[in-house]
Design a protein around this motif. Structure first.
Motif, short mmCIF file in Angstrom:
data_model
loop_
_atom_site.label_atom_id
_atom_site.label_comp_id
_atom_site.label_asym_id
_atom_site.label_seq_id
_atom_site.Cartn_x
_atom_site.Cartn_y
_atom_site.Cartn_z
N VAL A 26 -0.99 -8.18 10.71
CA VAL A 26 -2.10 -7.72 10.25
C VAL A 26 -2.29 -6.35 9.63
O VAL A 26 -3.04 -5.89 8.70
CB VAL A 26 -3.34 -7.95 11.37
CG1 VAL A 26 -4.68 -7.38 11.07
CG2 VAL A 26 -3.53 -9.35 11.92
N SER A 46 0.94 -0.87 5.68
CA SER A 46 2.13 0.14 5.21
C SER A 46 2.36 1.20 6.27
O SER A 46 3.32 1.80 6.28
CB SER A 46 2.23 0.10 3.81
OG SER A 46 1.32 1.14 3.35
N ALA A 47 1.02 1.62 6.93
CA ALA A 47 1.30 2.77 7.77
C ALA A 47 2.07 3.95 7.14
O ALA A 47 3.17 4.34 7.89
CB ALA A 47 1.60 2.22 9.09
N PRO A 48 1.61 4.54 6.10
CA PRO A 48 2.40 5.68 5.52
C PRO A 48 2.69 6.88 6.70
O PRO A 48 3.57 7.49 6.22
CB PRO A 48 1.66 6.15 4.43
CG PRO A 48 0.49 5.29 4.28
CD PRO A 48 0.28 4.40 5.27
N ALA A 59 8.13 2.16 13.89
CA ALA A 59 7.25 1.23 13.77
C ALA A 59 7.11 -0.19 14.64
O ALA A 59 8.56 -0.62 14.94
CB ALA A 59 7.19 0.61 12.43
N GLY A 119 0.77 -1.41 -0.08
CA GLY A 119 0.01 -0.05 0.11
C GLY A 119 0.89 1.11 0.01
O GLY A 119 1.70 1.54 0.69
N GLU A 167 1.97 -12.76 7.68
CA GLU A 167 2.19 -11.56 7.31
C GLU A 167 1.61 -10.90 8.69
O GLU A 167 0.78 -11.41 9.30
CB GLU A 167 1.51 -10.84 6.44
CG GLU A 167 0.12 -11.30 6.24
CD GLU A 167 -0.94 -10.60 5.09
OE1 GLU A 167 -0.63 -9.42 4.45
OE2 GLU A 167 -1.85 -11.01 5.05
P1 NAD Z 1 -2.26 0.45 8.92
O1 NAD Z 1 -2.63 -0.73 9.26
O2 NAD Z 1 -1.37 0.68 7.70
O3 NAD Z 1 -2.31 1.70 9.74
C1 NAD Z 1 -3.44 1.88 10.59
C2 NAD Z 1 -2.91 2.80 11.84
O4 NAD Z 1 -2.05 1.69 12.87
C3 NAD Z 1 -2.19 3.86 11.43
O5 NAD Z 1 -2.21 4.90 12.55
C4 NAD Z 1 -0.73 3.25 11.69
O6 NAD Z 1 0.43 4.05 12.00
C5 NAD Z 1 -0.82 2.46 12.83
N1 NAD Z 1 0.02 1.10 12.64
C6 NAD Z 1 -0.05 -0.02 12.01
N2 NAD Z 1 0.97 -0.76 12.13
C7 NAD Z 1 1.91 -0.37 12.80
C8 NAD Z 1 3.05 -0.81 13.50
N3 NAD Z 1 3.59 -2.05 13.06
N4 NAD Z 1 3.49 -0.05 14.45
C9 NAD Z 1 2.73 1.18 14.98
N5 NAD Z 1 1.75 1.61 14.56
C10 NAD Z 1 1.40 0.90 13.55
O7 NAD Z 1 -3.81 0.83 8.10
P2 NAD Z 1 -4.15 2.01 6.70
O8 NAD Z 1 -3.59 3.26 7.36
O9 NAD Z 1 -5.68 1.83 6.77
O10 NAD Z 1 -3.43 1.58 5.47
C11 NAD Z 1 -2.37 2.12 4.97
C12 NAD Z 1 -2.02 1.23 3.82
O11 NAD Z 1 -1.81 -0.02 3.86
C13 NAD Z 1 -3.11 1.36 2.58
O12 NAD Z 1 -2.50 1.32 1.47
C14 NAD Z 1 -3.76 0.07 2.86
O13 NAD Z 1 -4.55 -0.60 1.59
C15 NAD Z 1 -2.53 -0.79 3.10
N6 NAD Z 1 -2.85 -2.09 4.05
C16 NAD Z 1 -2.22 -3.20 3.46
C17 NAD Z 1 -2.31 -4.34 4.52
C18 NAD Z 1 -1.48 -5.54 3.89
O14 NAD Z 1 -0.60 -5.24 3.04
N7 NAD Z 1 -1.68 -6.60 4.42
C19 NAD Z 1 -3.21 -4.22 5.59
C20 NAD Z 1 -3.84 -3.20 5.98
C21 NAD Z 1 -3.75 -2.05 5.25
#
Ligand code: NAD
Ligand code: IPM
Ligand code: MN
Length: 355
Positions: free
Chosen positions: A282, A285-287, A295, A81, A280
């Motif tokens: 859950v 990519s947490a942009p 992270a 993502g 993986e």
């Molecule tokens: P996300 O899971 O990336 O992040 C959601 C929230 O959780 C954010 O505030 C982020 O900073 C926090 N977070 C997530 N993982 C973390 C970690 N390891 N440590 C600390 N904080 C963490 O979800 P999103 O923001 O809805 O999506 C971002 C991108 O990722 C999008 O492009 C989406 O499609 C993609 N995505 C991919 C997968 C995958 O590859 N399996 C899963 C979910 C979302």
């Protein structure tokens, strides 16, 4: 030290954003845990993700599925993502493509509270949050069947089909019951929205009733998805095994992650029993935090633990889980859990702990 494990071939796909930060830490830990238990792994990295897609158009190469089936035992993936790919096409091709084309019909997402300090729920402890969500992973609303009509006009129509097959529904429900039986668990809850989705989820109802009859020792219950999410928050202790469709499992597993301390801690396994499977975290990519080195890599590390469990390497898997528990108990945590340790510092300390 255990000896005699056959070497396992693991494909590493860090992907995008924090995937590229958490996966190197998971790799560090899995190498240590393998060597500490006499197991052997060979790792091959693939640079698939947004950068590659934007550079030369490659998402999932045409021969990838055959290659994984032939040359690999498992895949460890970070996340897909990137804001520069608003269509999310590469994620659909790579992540959903692998789930579908490798027929990884079980998406197992455990929600286990390792330390009560990390749940946002008042007065709940470790014993209250310990369940697993089995998400159907190969059909439902994710199949990409649908289309646009009169796109961009005021009369536009957009459709997205919810595909449920008897075989697909039955195999995930049966897997949930078999898992319960194998792990001596006594409760399986199926969740759907059959009160509104009167065709697709009527099939879930009928299949569930038939399969549950084969497991008289297991208490089988049903909750509509809206109520399920409420109940997960109100009293998670009522759940041991939850089984649901693709979209609802996606949502329920993020809620479940919230109960254990957040997405940084939640692992998952995409499995077809006996075949090359994909592990993986859950999270995505947490942009919003990518590139900062903050992270939490624990979800990715625990996903590597689930991979070892899948291999039957339970000694190595237990070591990984124990090391994460210890770090949490000792308050050695990254920013999302209230600490100050970097992604790399967490990886280093867990790798030391398992070695
Ligand atoms: P996300 O899971 O990336 O992040 C959601 C929230 O959780 C954010 O505030 C982020 O900073 C926090 N977070 C997530 N993982 C973390 C970690 N390891 N440590 C600390 N904080 C963490 O979800 P999103 O923001 O809805 O999506 C971002 C991108 O990722 C999008 O492009 C989406 O499609 C993609 N995505 C991919 C997968 C995958 O590859 N399996 C899963 C979910 C979302
Ligand atoms: C997940 C993700 C994916 C999904 C996205 C990136 C398509 O949210 O693995 O939970 O919905 O399955
Ligand atoms: Mn998700």
């Amino acid at each position: 030290m255990t000896v005699g494990h056959s070497p396992k071939r693991i494909a590493i796909i860090p992907g995008d954003g924090i995937g590229k930060e958490v996966i190197p830490e998971a790799v560090k830990v899995l190498k240590e845990a393998a060597s500490a238990t006499g197991a052997s792994v060979s790792l091959t990295e693939f640079d698939w993700g947004a950068d590659r897609y934007l550079r030369d158009g490659t998402s999932l190469p045409a021969d990838a599925v055959e290659m994984f089936q032939r040359d690999f035992d498992a895949i460890l993936l970070g996340a897909m993502g990137d804001p520069r790919v608003p269509s999310n096409q590469h994620a659909a091709d790579i992540l959903l493509g692998l789930r579908f084309k490798l027929d990884l019909y079980v998406n197992a997402r455990p929600c286990v509270l390792f330390d009560k300090r990390f749940t946002p729920l008042k007065d709940r402890t470790e014993k209250d949050v310990d369940f697993i969500v089995f998400r159907e992973n190969t059909e439902g609303l994710y199949v990409g069947v649908g289309g646009f009509f009169k796109k961009g006009t005021a009369e536009e129509i957009a459709t997205q089909e919810d595909v449920n097959t008897r075989r697909g529904v039955e195999r995930i429900i049966r897997y949930a019951f078999e898992y319960a039986r194998l792990h001596k668990l006594t409760r399986v809850c199926m969740s759907d929205k059959s009160n509104a989705l009167t065709y697709g989820h009527d099939l879930w109802q009928r299949v569930f009733k038939r399969v549950r009859a084969e497991y008289p020792g297991i208490e089988a219950s049903h909750q509509y998805i809206d109520n399920l999410l409420l109940q997960m928050v109100r009293d998670p202790s009522q759940f041991q095994v939850i089984v649901t469709c693709n979209l609802f499992g996606d949502i329920a597993s993020d809620v479940g992650a919230g109960l254990i301390g957040g997405l940084g801690l939640a692992p998952s396994a995409n499995i077809h029993p006996g075949k090359v499977s994909l592990f993986e975290p859950v999270h995505g990519s947490a942009p919003n935090i990518a590139g900062k080195g903050i992270a939490n890599p624990m979800g990715a590390i625990l996903a590597a633990g689930m991979m070892f469990d899948y291999f039957g390497w339970s000694d190595a898997a237990k070591k990984i889980e124990a090391a994460v528990r210890t770090a949490l108990r000792e308050g050695k945590t990254p920013v999302d859990l209230g600490g100050s340790l970097s992604t790399q510092a967490i990886g280093d300390l867990i790798a030391r702990q398992v070695s």
